[in-house]
Design an enzyme around this catalytic site. Sequence first.
Site, short mmCIF file in Angstrom:
data_model
loop_
_atom_site.label_atom_id
_atom_site.label_comp_id
_atom_site.label_asym_id
_atom_site.label_seq_id
_atom_site.Cartn_x
_atom_site.Cartn_y
_atom_site.Cartn_z
N GLU A 130 0.84 -1.20 0.00
CA GLU A 130 0.00 0.00 0.00
C GLU A 130 0.87 1.25 0.00
OE1 GLU A 130 -2.53 2.77 -0.22
OE2 GLU A 130 -3.29 0.71 -0.34
N ASP A 173 -6.34 2.99 -8.08
CA ASP A 173 -6.59 4.40 -8.38
C ASP A 173 -6.77 4.58 -9.88
OD1 ASP A 173 -6.34 4.93 -5.72
OD2 ASP A 173 -4.38 5.88 -5.85
#
Length: 303
Positions: free
Chosen positions: A145, A197
């Site tokens: 992440e 994203d």
Amino acid sequence: MASSLCLNSCAAVPGAAKQILSSLILLHKFPSSLGHKYCISKTSASLSVPITDKKEIRSTDLVALEYADLNLTDNISQELGHVRIRQHVNPLSSSFSVPAPVPNWDEVFKDPTLPLMVDIGSGSGRFLLWLAKQNPDSQNYLGLEIRAKLVKRAEFWVKELALSNVHFMFANAAVSFKQLVSTYPGPLALVSILCPDPHFKKRHHKRRVVQTPLVNSILTRLMPEGKVFIQSDVVEVAEDMRKQFDEESGVLQHIDTVDPSVLCDNEGWLLNNPMGIRTEREIHAELEGAKIYRRLYQKRKGY
């Protein structure tokens, strides 16, 4: 329009959550896309009841119910402050250009020889935590992440749940994936890239996580018959990821060609979620009526 709520869990829901669930499911129901044919975890049970107005419930409530089995606390929130999951960052920034240090795998996992699942863009971590709790002795889980606060909170939860088969790292997958997986002692069994994203603007497409170097690194390290699972609620992003993995048909084959009983729509998207649990973004998107676009690939034997 009426819809349905299908909440899934492999273990008993805690008492307090059961009470909340009992009251909510009398009013709320929306379509679930969960399937069981290729569940990585144990088969889950589901409940289904009618709804009249989906606006009466927030997606955050549904997330809490879907992951109630984890019984996570929020004790670390004051230290971290507000944590946004859909905050887009620029992975090409110099601040994300340094490879993440390779951990001592013997310290990270109880048994570092187990098959490994890597979730690229692990978000809050609930998805991997749930899977890790269902499979404590058969598989390891690594979440990569790019948002440090999310990693810190996820690692707090790992310790709180006393799990020894899941680990989260602050890492830019485009920079760190190859080095990390190449040092892992066991086989790479599964890579997931779920609702990454979108970086909508054309000039920002180069920021999207699925690029040729990452695809090549995944294919190089993935074990024979290992899997790649991609999904997005943004069709343009899903199509972009699909194009890049479809181009590797010499090495990968889509799961419906391996098992014709796996259902796809007319455009080749999976009809069901193969993981046994939905991601948070998936829950949010489905509540808003969005379609989830999914593909599941398997590496051919002999590669």
